[in-house]
Design a protein around this motif. Structure first.
Motif, PDB file in Angstrom:
ATOM      1  N   PHE A  23       0.820  -1.211   0.000  1.00 22.90           N
ATOM      2  CA  PHE A  23       0.000   0.000   0.000  1.00 22.90           C
ATOM      3  C   PHE A  23       0.854   1.262   0.000  1.00 22.90           C
ATOM      4  O   PHE A  23       0.507   2.250  -0.631  1.00 22.90           O
ATOM      5  N   ARG A  24       1.981   1.243   0.688  1.00 24.57           N
ATOM      6  CA  ARG A  24       2.866   2.413   0.674  1.00 24.57           C
ATOM      7  C   ARG A  24       3.348   2.703  -0.747  1.00 24.57           C
ATOM      8  O   ARG A  24       3.423   3.866  -1.172  1.00 24.57           O
ATOM      9  N   ASN A  25       3.669   1.658  -1.477  1.00 21.50           N
ATOM     10  CA  ASN A  25       4.078   1.840  -2.869  1.00 21.50           C
ATOM     11  C   ASN A  25       2.936   2.413  -3.712  1.00 21.50           C
ATOM     12  O   ASN A  25       3.150   3.244  -4.594  1.00 21.50           O
ATOM     13  N   LYS A  26       1.723   1.958  -3.423  1.00 18.73           N
ATOM     14  CA  LYS A  26       0.559   2.445  -4.177  1.00 18.73           C
ATOM     15  C   LYS A  26       0.310   3.925  -3.889  1.00 18.73           C
ATOM     16  O   LYS A  26       0.008   4.705  -4.799  1.00 18.73           O
ATOM     17  N   VAL A  27       0.419   4.319  -2.624  1.00 18.32           N
ATOM     18  CA  VAL A  27       0.228   5.725  -2.258  1.00 18.32           C
ATOM     19  C   VAL A  27       1.217   6.599  -3.020  1.00 18.32           C
ATOM     20  O   VAL A  27       0.839   7.637  -3.598  1.00 18.32           O
ATOM     21  N   ALA A  28       2.484   6.180  -3.038  1.00 21.00           N
ATOM     22  CA  ALA A  28       3.517   6.969  -3.714  1.00 21.00           C
ATOM     23  C   ALA A  28       3.342   6.961  -5.230  1.00 21.00           C
ATOM     24  O   ALA A  28       3.436   8.006  -5.886  1.00 21.00           O
ATOM     25  N   ARG A  29       3.062   5.790  -5.781  1.00 26.93           N
ATOM     26  CA  ARG A  29       2.953   5.654  -7.234  1.00 26.93           C
ATOM     27  C   ARG A  29       1.739   6.388  -7.792  1.00 26.93           C
ATOM     28  O   ARG A  29       1.811   7.061  -8.824  1.00 26.93           O
ATOM     29  N   ASP A  30       0.597   6.267  -7.090  1.00 22.31           N
ATOM     30  CA  ASP A  30      -0.648   6.841  -7.613  1.00 22.31           C
ATOM     31  C   ASP A  30      -0.862   8.289  -7.195  1.00 22.31           C
ATOM     32  O   ASP A  30      -1.788   8.944  -7.689  1.00 22.31           O
ATOM     33  N   GLY A  31      -0.052   8.797  -6.282  1.00 24.21           N
ATOM     34  CA  GLY A  31      -0.028  10.217  -6.003  1.00 24.21           C
ATOM     35  C   GLY A  31      -1.213  10.790  -5.256  1.00 24.21           C
ATOM     36  O   GLY A  31      -1.478  11.991  -5.357  1.00 24.21           O
ATOM     37  N   PHE A  32      -1.901   9.964  -4.454  1.00 18.27           N
ATOM     38  CA  PHE A  32      -3.069  10.488  -3.733  1.00 18.27           C
ATOM     39  C   PHE A  32      -2.768  10.802  -2.267  1.00 18.27           C
ATOM     40  O   PHE A  32      -3.674  11.133  -1.505  1.00 18.27           O
ATOM     41  N   GLY A  33      -1.500  10.693  -1.871  1.00 19.90           N
ATOM     42  CA  GLY A  33      -1.198  10.975  -0.481  1.00 19.90           C
ATOM     43  C   GLY A  33       0.274  10.894  -0.178  1.00 19.90           C
ATOM     44  O   GLY A  33       1.128  10.851  -1.082  1.00 19.90           O
ATOM     45  N   VAL A  34       0.591  10.860   1.132  1.00 24.09           N
ATOM     46  CA  VAL A  34       1.973  10.733   1.587  1.00 24.09           C
ATOM     47  C   VAL A  34       2.057   9.629   2.623  1.00 24.09           C
ATOM     48  O   VAL A  34       1.105   9.375   3.368  1.00 24.09           O
ATOM     49  N   ASN A  35       3.196   8.957   2.666  1.00 25.36           N
ATOM     50  CA  ASN A  35       3.472   7.935   3.658  1.00 25.36           C
ATOM     51  C   ASN A  35       4.348   8.499   4.764  1.00 25.36           C
ATOM     52  O   ASN A  35       5.314   9.222   4.485  1.00 25.36           O
ATOM     53  N   ILE A  36       4.015   8.171   6.003  1.00 21.78           N
ATOM     54  CA  ILE A  36       4.892   8.493   7.124  1.00 21.78           C
ATOM     55  C   ILE A  36       4.967   7.288   8.047  1.00 21.78           C
ATOM     56  O   ILE A  36       4.128   6.388   7.980  1.00 21.78           O
ATOM     57  N   GLU A  37       5.974   7.286   8.915  1.00 23.97           N
ATOM     58  CA  GLU A  37       6.083   6.212   9.897  1.00 23.97           C
ATOM     59  C   GLU A  37       5.032   6.410  10.980  1.00 23.97           C
ATOM     60  O   GLU A  37       4.730   7.542  11.379  1.00 23.97           O
ATOM     61  N   ALA A  38       4.474   5.306  11.446  1.00 23.13           N
ATOM     62  CA  ALA A  38       3.433   5.359  12.477  1.00 23.13           C
ATOM     63  C   ALA A  38       4.014   5.747  13.826  1.00 23.13           C
ATOM     64  O   ALA A  38       5.221   5.660  14.067  1.00 23.13           O
ATOM     65  N   GLU A  39       3.118   6.194  14.714  1.00 22.89           N
ATOM     66  CA  GLU A  39       3.426   6.442  16.123  1.00 22.89           C
ATOM     67  C   GLU A  39       4.476   7.531  16.321  1.00 22.89           C
ATOM     68  O   GLU A  39       5.247   7.499  17.287  1.00 22.89           O
ATOM     69  N   ASP A  40       4.506   8.511  15.403  1.00 19.34           N
ATOM     70  CA  ASP A  40       5.454   9.619  15.515  1.00 19.34           C
ATOM     71  C   ASP A  40       4.684  10.932  15.384  1.00 19.34           C
ATOM     72  O   ASP A  40       4.297  11.321  14.279  1.00 19.34           O
ATOM     73  N   LYS A  41       4.478  11.602  16.501  1.00 21.52           N
ATOM     74  CA  LYS A  41       3.681  12.833  16.514  1.00 21.52           C
ATOM     75  C   LYS A  41       4.271  13.900  15.599  1.00 21.52           C
ATOM     76  O   LYS A  41       3.541  14.557  14.849  1.00 21.52           O
ATOM     77  N   LYS A  42       5.581  14.083  15.634  1.00 21.48           N
ATOM     78  CA  LYS A  42       6.211  15.132  14.830  1.00 21.48           C
ATOM     79  C   LYS A  42       6.032  14.881  13.336  1.00 21.48           C
ATOM     80  O   LYS A  42       5.729  15.801  12.566  1.00 21.48           O
ATOM     81  N   LEU A  43       6.222  13.636  12.922  1.00 26.44           N
ATOM     82  CA  LEU A  43       6.051  13.310  11.501  1.00 26.44           C
ATOM     83  C   LEU A  43       4.617  13.573  11.046  1.00 26.44           C
ATOM     84  O   LEU A  43       4.393  14.064   9.935  1.00 26.44           O
ATOM     85  N   LEU A  44       3.651  13.244  11.890  1.00 29.26           N
ATOM     86  CA  LEU A  44       2.251  13.465  11.535  1.00 29.26           C
ATOM     87  C   LEU A  44       1.953  14.962  11.445  1.00 29.26           C
ATOM     88  O   LEU A  44       1.301  15.411  10.493  1.00 29.26           O
TER      89      LEU A  44
END
Length: 406
Positions: free
Chosen positions: A336-357
């Motif tokens: 799914f992370r690859n799909k998000v990046a390839r299809d351009g509908f969002g961004v991936n971040i690492e879970a459980e990280d307040k600053k990244l979110l």
């Protein structure tokens, strides 16, 4: 007319909560000219109570409904649930032995032992058996109960049953490539397989938006960050609450977090949010049509999972994409992370990280053009890949081929 059994322990019937995948598939197969029995549990998984079968029987369906007696359980991960499914598996075998003259049996996994009863019956009676893989047990349970050696022993029966089901199937449908490929990890076999996302009916989603959009009040200038789904151990809602607090502290008074849905951790997290400063609203369970309007009215949608969550491309993704909004994804699934990046509908971040979110939200918040581009891409992918009236034709084609071969 060819007769097909569609077996699922979790399906939404009229006015219930739950998933509609197998109800839609049953209706879709009837439209294609098949006689269909939808076989499901007497126990309603989402309500955690026995169904009123007499009342349901008065409703009209294009398929025949058959109910497997099951005692039920109180929690999603619970020894009573394992026992309940074992009883259901035995009762399913009795039901099929009494009346199981099908041309094909189509069954979801999990529950693994229920699927095994169906697979063994199909094998004994030379009936093509298609397994629909929409979650991985015991992998998902081991995420919650992860005790060295103990977990392996405890969950071995689930693993054993899954491998037997995969050995006996004649075809595989998976709700992601990862799930589609799972039956072949220990069994290299030349049988048909297809990935068909859970999906939705975009026309139904849009009708829900149109009917409810005016009732969802959003003040001018408000920016909504929204999650819709279960509030449980797999889902990282705590970090969303913390991010809301941090954004408020940084002076972003107009960013609001909407948490739609219920679950075992809802009350705890709602109380936790009250101890912080963020603009967070827990709406509780929201009917599908109203949820669609909430999603459309939002500005960012969060596919929020903890790091260890084993899920791949889950049910809510179709509705998120249909809303045509940017997505922030914390799910660890490589597919799914690859799909998000390839299809351009969002961004991936690492879970459980307040600053990244927080950083991801502000990146989208401060770029209106990015919001538009990601939203456009989301809706396009929804229409092309997740719209059931189109995508489920792949399931029908696989079924038709197996029945012809038989």
């Amino acid at each position: 007319m060819k007769r097909i059994a569609v077996i699922t322990m979790g399906v939404k019937l009229n006015n219930e909560n739950g998933y509609t995948r197998f109800r839609f598939l049953s209706e879709f197969l009837v439209e294609k000219g098949y006689e269909v029995d939808l076989i499901t549990s007497s126990f309603q998984h989402w309500a955690k109570e026995q169904r009123d079968i007499e009342s349901i029987s008065k409703e009209k369906y294009p398929f025949r409904l058959r109910f497997i007696e099951e005692p039920g359980y109180k929690k999603n991960i619970d020894l009573r649930r394992i026992y309940s499914h074992s009883v259901a598996a035995k009762n399913l075998k009795k039901m099929l032995n009494h009346d199981g003259a099908y041309d094909l049996i189509y069954c979801e996994i999990p529950p693994n032992d229920v699927a095994l009863s169906a697979a063994e019956y199909a094998h004994e009676h030379d009936i093509p058996f298609v397994v629909d893989v929409n979650d991985l047990w015991p992998e998902a349970m081991q995420m919650v109960i992860d005790i060295p050696i103990v977990s392996h022993v405890l969950f071995y029966p689930l693993l054993r049953d899954a491998e037997k089901v995969y050995e006996l199937c004649a075809g595989v449908i998976g709700t992601s490539d990862e799930y589609t490929d799972r039956p072949f990890t220990k069994n290299v076999r030349n049988i048909p397989k297809e990935t068909v996302y859970v999906g939705n009916e975009i026309s139904v989603f849009d009708e829900g938006v149109e009917a409810n959009i005016q009732a969802i009040k959003k003040e001018s200038g408000e920016f909504w960050v929204t999650y819709a789904g279960t509030i449980g151990t797999s889902y990282d809602i705590r970090t969303m609450v913390q991010a809301a607090d941090e954004l408020k502290k940084q002076g972003y008074m107009n960013i609001y977090f909407k948490i739609l849905g219920g679950g075992p951790l809802k009350d705890e997290l709602e109380e936790y949010a009250k101890t912080l400063l963020g603009n967070v609203e827990f709406t509780g369970y929201v009917p599908y049509d109203k949820m669609a309007a909430y999603l459309r009215k939002s500005d960012i949608l969060i596919n929020s999972f903890i790091k260890k969550a084993p899920q791949s491309i889950v049910n809510k993704i179709a509705d998120y994409l249909a809303a045509g909004k940017p997505m922030i994804n914390t799910c660890s699934s490589i597919e799914f992370r690859n799909k998000v990046a390839r299809d351009g509908f969002g961004v991936n971040i690492e879970a459980e990280d307040k600053k990244l979110l927080v950083d991801a939200i502000l990146e989208i918040f401060n770029d209106e053009e990015k919001q538009k581009q990601m939203g456009y891409s989301a809706r396009k992918i929804a229409e092309e890949q997740f719209n059931r009236p189109n995508s489920y034709n792949k399931i029908v084609a696989l079924i038709e081929d197996l029945i012809k071969k038989d």
